[in-house]
Design a protein around this motif. Sequence first.
Motif, PDB file in Angstrom:
ATOM      1  N   ALA A 181      29.327 138.742  55.805  1.00 19.90           N
ATOM      2  CA  ALA A 181      29.602 137.996  56.923  1.00 19.90           C
ATOM      3  C   ALA A 181      31.369 137.347  57.223  1.00 19.90           C
ATOM      4  N   VAL A 182      31.788 136.465  56.119  1.00 15.94           N
ATOM      5  CA  VAL A 182      32.351 136.168  55.647  1.00 15.94           C
ATOM      6  C   VAL A 182      34.022 136.243  55.764  1.00 15.94           C
ATOM      7  N   ASP A 183      33.491 138.176  55.739  1.00 13.27           N
ATOM      8  CA  ASP A 183      35.448 138.812  55.880  1.00 13.27           C
ATOM      9  C   ASP A 183      34.880 140.057  57.167  1.00 13.27           C
ATOM     10  N   ALA A 184      33.799 139.639  57.985  1.00 13.68           N
ATOM     11  CA  ALA A 184      33.793 140.489  58.823  1.00 13.68           C
ATOM     12  C   ALA A 184      34.259 140.712  60.367  1.00 13.68           C
ATOM     13  N   LEU A 185      34.848 139.428  60.287  1.00 14.01           N
ATOM     14  CA  LEU A 185      36.307 139.423  61.527  1.00 14.01           C
ATOM     15  C   LEU A 185      37.020 139.819  61.625  1.00 14.01           C
ATOM     16  N   PRO A 186      37.789 139.920  62.679  1.00 11.05           N
ATOM     17  CA  PRO A 186      39.306 140.046  62.772  1.00 11.05           C
ATOM     18  C   PRO A 186      40.411 139.272  62.201  1.00 11.05           C
ATOM     19  N   PRO A 187      41.199 139.307  61.911  1.00 11.83           N
ATOM     20  CA  PRO A 187      41.654 138.504  60.962  1.00 11.83           C
ATOM     21  C   PRO A 187      42.904 137.362  61.886  1.00 11.83           C
ATOM     22  N   THR A 188      42.380 136.102  60.823  1.00 14.71           N
ATOM     23  CA  THR A 188      43.614 134.798  62.037  1.00 14.71           C
ATOM     24  C   THR A 188      44.582 135.265  62.387  1.00 14.71           C
ATOM     25  N   ALA A 189      45.536 136.160  61.593  1.00 20.62           N
ATOM     26  CA  ALA A 189      46.729 136.897  61.979  1.00 20.62           C
ATOM     27  C   ALA A 189      46.806 137.739  63.119  1.00 20.62           C
ATOM     28  N   PHE A 190      45.763 138.121  63.916  1.00 22.86           N
ATOM     29  CA  PHE A 190      46.208 138.697  65.286  1.00 22.86           C
ATOM     30  C   PHE A 190      46.084 136.866  66.358  1.00 22.86           C
ATOM     31  N   GLU A 191      45.493 136.209  66.038  1.00 23.43           N
ATOM     32  CA  GLU A 191      45.738 135.360  66.880  1.00 23.43           C
ATOM     33  C   GLU A 191      47.464 134.766  66.826  1.00 23.43           C
ATOM     34  N   ILE A 192      46.878 134.354  65.943  1.00 25.80           N
ATOM     35  CA  ILE A 192      48.815 134.082  65.206  1.00 25.80           C
ATOM     36  C   ILE A 192      49.972 134.854  66.009  1.00 25.80           C
ATOM     37  N   GLY A 193      49.479 136.017  66.331  1.00 25.39           N
ATOM     38  CA  GLY A 193      50.442 137.039  66.622  1.00 25.39           C
ATOM     39  C   GLY A 193      51.781 138.237  65.926  1.00 25.39           C
ATOM     40  N   LEU A 194      49.956 138.287  65.023  1.00 21.90           N
ATOM     41  CA  LEU A 194      50.560 139.528  64.214  1.00 21.90           C
ATOM     42  C   LEU A 194      49.999 140.611  64.303  1.00 21.90           C
ATOM     43  N   SER A 195      50.248 141.727  63.231  1.00 23.43           N
ATOM     44  CA  SER A 195      49.138 142.849  63.909  1.00 23.43           C
ATOM     45  C   SER A 195      49.163 143.741  63.098  1.00 23.43           C
ATOM     46  N   GLY A 196      48.371 144.439  61.967  1.00 26.10           N
ATOM     47  CA  GLY A 196      48.610 145.584  61.015  1.00 26.10           C
ATOM     48  C   GLY A 196      47.350 145.629  60.043  1.00 26.10           C
ATOM     49  N   TRP A 197      47.005 145.615  58.706  1.00 31.72           N
ATOM     50  CA  TRP A 197      46.107 145.398  58.146  1.00 31.72           C
ATOM     51  C   TRP A 197      47.108 144.298  57.395  1.00 31.72           C
ATOM     52  N   VAL A 198      45.537 143.579  56.315  1.00 32.99           N
ATOM     53  CA  VAL A 198      46.051 141.961  56.737  1.00 32.99           C
ATOM     54  C   VAL A 198      45.311 142.156  54.682  1.00 32.99           C
ATOM     55  N   PRO A 199      45.359 142.732  53.556  1.00 35.31           N
ATOM     56  CA  PRO A 199      44.528 143.147  52.686  1.00 35.31           C
ATOM     57  C   PRO A 199      44.389 141.416  52.291  1.00 35.31           C
ATOM     58  N   THR A 200      42.967 141.513  51.646  1.00 32.72           N
ATOM     59  CA  THR A 200      42.821 140.702  50.656  1.00 32.72           C
ATOM     60  C   THR A 200      43.186 141.085  49.147  1.00 32.72           C
ATOM     61  N   VAL A 201      43.698 138.926  48.573  1.00 32.90           N
ATOM     62  CA  VAL A 201      44.220 139.101  47.985  1.00 32.90           C
ATOM     63  C   VAL A 201      43.189 138.446  46.716  1.00 32.90           C
ATOM     64  N   GLU A 202      42.812 137.329  47.062  1.00 35.76           N
ATOM     65  CA  GLU A 202      41.268 136.581  46.274  1.00 35.76           C
ATOM     66  C   GLU A 202      39.946 136.178  47.039  1.00 35.76           C
ATOM     67  N   MET A 203      39.198 136.022  46.759  1.00 35.72           N
ATOM     68  CA  MET A 203      38.095 135.644  48.132  1.00 35.72           C
ATOM     69  C   MET A 203      37.362 135.367  47.177  1.00 35.72           C
ATOM     70  N   THR A 204      37.079 133.479  47.755  1.00 29.21           N
ATOM     71  CA  THR A 204      35.847 132.917  46.836  1.00 29.21           C
ATOM     72  C   THR A 204      34.905 132.501  47.487  1.00 29.21           C
ATOM     73  N   VAL A 205      33.732 132.944  47.483  1.00 30.94           N
ATOM     74  CA  VAL A 205      32.651 132.940  48.536  1.00 30.94           C
ATOM     75  C   VAL A 205      31.559 131.485  48.092  1.00 30.94           C
ATOM     76  N   HIS A 206      31.401 130.476  48.417  1.00 31.15           N
ATOM     77  CA  HIS A 206      30.154 129.583  48.438  1.00 31.15           C
ATOM     78  C   HIS A 206      28.861 129.922  48.939  1.00 31.15           C
ATOM     79  N   VAL A 207      27.946 130.147  48.956  1.00 28.14           N
ATOM     80  CA  VAL A 207      27.015 130.517  49.063  1.00 28.14           C
ATOM     81  C   VAL A 207      26.169 128.852  49.018  1.00 28.14           C
ATOM     82  N   ARG A 208      25.390 128.240  50.182  1.00 28.76           N
ATOM     83  CA  ARG A 208      25.168 127.056  50.031  1.00 28.76           C
ATOM     84  C   ARG A 208      22.946 126.849  50.671  1.00 28.76           C
ATOM     85  N   ARG A 209      23.204 127.911  51.113  1.00 25.06           N
ATOM     86  CA  ARG A 209      21.700 128.034  51.350  1.00 25.06           C
ATOM     87  C   ARG A 209      20.811 129.096  51.863  1.00 25.06           C
TER      88      ARG A 209
END
Length: 286
Positions: free
Chosen positions: A211-239
């Motif tokens: 779920a944390v990586d399923a939405l369109p990238p925020t870069a689209f709303e900044i005005g950029l397009s194309g692939w936005v590859p992840t370099v590093e991601m950390t997820v905390h599951v709280r509940r």
Amino acid sequence: MSDAASAPAVRAAIGDSEFDRDTALVPRGPGVHDIDLSAGWTIMNAVNGGYLLAVIGRALGQTLPHADPFTISAHYLTASRPGPAVVRTETVRTGRTLSTGQASLVQYDDDGTEVERIRVLASYGDLDALPDDVRTTAEPPAMPPLEQCVGAEDGPAPGSVSSPIADRLRLRLDPSTLGWAVGAPSGRGEMRAWFALADGRDADPLSLLLAVDALPPTAFEIGLSGWVPTVEMTVHVRRRPAPGPLRVSITTRNLAGGFLEEDAEVWDSDDRLVAQSRQLARVRLG
């Protein structure tokens, strides 16, 4: 369109859904797991990073004495592709309340050369054993009701989200973060949506990694397009999430040097913050 109209007639159960089948691993030996990465979770021909994290998360949950991911950090080394892969897991430390493990996902080039795709370090525990005490200033994202948000069924999806993964999700995007889809991005690094799996399977700790990586990238709303590859991601599951759709809010405050961060929060139907993440991603400028 109402939530009832967009929901599947028959809801898949946890453990018996497309997501579960596509993240299932075949043990080959101690710490070695085989999987065929499904093409159904690709975007722009690359396998989605959240799906890959769920695959590795399942492998670690089957390796460690604790079942639930608490924190999981992944470095994405090379782009994964659909097809055979191997996940190797190793127990680093076992404690009473937390256990720590590491994992790598590898694939093979056409000439048989092994290529590491992702390397992960994670700590697992028991979410059901957590105390109920919550002291927080965090609040659920201000979003329109689900039926007032925009889903693929409301019209042709923009080309940038017309990928196989879109058919496996039930995303309804906050209209205020959809300017990019009509050629008028707001310039704000924000993306918000209601999230569920298309077959109606309720969320669990493993699907939060998706779920944390399923939405369109925020870069689209900044005005950029194309692939936005992840370099590093950390997820905390709280509940452990309550049944029902999730709300996902992602923000970017800083784009510099061709990299941006995405900070995500995931809230369940009981208004509880159930997961958080931060990822660093590359963008194409110019």
